[in-house]
Design a protein around this motif. Structure first.
Motif, PDB file in Angstrom:
ATOM      1  N   ILE A  50      38.118  40.279  53.722  1.00 50.54           N
ATOM      2  CA  ILE A  50      37.742  39.803  52.389  1.00 50.54           C
ATOM      3  C   ILE A  50      38.741  38.769  51.889  1.00 50.54           C
ATOM      4  O   ILE A  50      38.351  37.725  51.351  1.00 50.54           O
ATOM      5  CB  ILE A  50      37.632  40.974  51.396  1.00 50.54           C
ATOM      6  CG1 ILE A  50      36.399  41.800  51.746  1.00 50.54           C
ATOM      7  CG2 ILE A  50      37.562  40.474  49.957  1.00 50.54           C
ATOM      8  CD1 ILE A  50      36.222  43.016  50.903  1.00 50.54           C
ATOM      9  N   ASN A  51      40.023  39.020  52.069  1.00 50.68           N
ATOM     10  CA  ASN A  51      41.037  38.066  51.610  1.00 50.68           C
ATOM     11  C   ASN A  51      40.886  36.714  52.302  1.00 50.68           C
ATOM     12  O   ASN A  51      41.042  35.675  51.666  1.00 50.68           O
ATOM     13  CB  ASN A  51      42.439  38.631  51.814  1.00 50.68           C
ATOM     14  CG  ASN A  51      42.761  39.737  50.835  1.00 50.68           C
ATOM     15  OD1 ASN A  51      42.124  39.876  49.795  1.00 50.68           O
ATOM     16  ND2 ASN A  51      43.741  40.551  51.162  1.00 50.68           N
ATOM     17  N   VAL A  52      40.550  36.713  53.587  1.00 51.17           N
ATOM     18  CA  VAL A  52      40.343  35.448  54.303  1.00 51.17           C
ATOM     19  C   VAL A  52      39.050  34.778  53.840  1.00 51.17           C
ATOM     20  O   VAL A  52      39.026  33.581  53.557  1.00 51.17           O
ATOM     21  CB  VAL A  52      40.319  35.688  55.836  1.00 51.17           C
ATOM     22  CG1 VAL A  52      39.845  34.462  56.573  1.00 51.17           C
ATOM     23  CG2 VAL A  52      41.707  36.093  56.320  1.00 51.17           C
ATOM     24  N   ALA A  53      37.972  35.546  53.737  1.00 51.45           N
ATOM     25  CA  ALA A  53      36.671  34.984  53.366  1.00 51.45           C
ATOM     26  C   ALA A  53      36.647  34.470  51.930  1.00 51.45           C
ATOM     27  O   ALA A  53      35.923  33.527  51.619  1.00 51.45           O
ATOM     28  CB  ALA A  53      35.572  36.025  53.554  1.00 51.45           C
ATOM     29  N   ALA A  54      37.438  35.065  51.055  1.00 48.63           N
ATOM     30  CA  ALA A  54      37.443  34.662  49.649  1.00 48.63           C
ATOM     31  C   ALA A  54      38.114  33.313  49.448  1.00 48.63           C
ATOM     32  O   ALA A  54      37.950  32.694  48.398  1.00 48.63           O
ATOM     33  CB  ALA A  54      38.137  35.715  48.800  1.00 48.63           C
TER      34      ALA A  54
END
Length: 74
Positions: A50-54
């Motif tokens: 999630i941190n990368v995709a956000a």
């Protein structure tokens, strides 16, 4: 004088706008210790994805153990 009033009005309007968007930080708490298989096999990789995709729009900070989440508050 009319031009000056217009410039002041535009500057005042723009002053209220956010100039740089800041990432929201969400704290995700789990009652399990960090070494727990659920945390290592699912929660930590999920948070990392999630941190990368956000792309900086949101950041999840995972907290392990009973300091934030425990049997008295869930």
């Amino acid at each position: 004088m009319k031009l000056r009033s217009s410039v002041v009005a535009v500057v005042a309007a723009l002053a209220g706008l956010p100039t740089v968007s800041q990432a929201e930080t969400l704290i995700f708490a789990t009652t399990n210790p960090e070494q727990h298989p659920i945390n290592q096999g699912f929660l930590v990789p999920w948070v990392e994805r999630i941190n990368v995709a956000a792309n900086g729009a949101v950041e999840i900070d995972i907290r392990h153990g009973p300091m934030l989440a425990n049997h008295t508050n869930f």
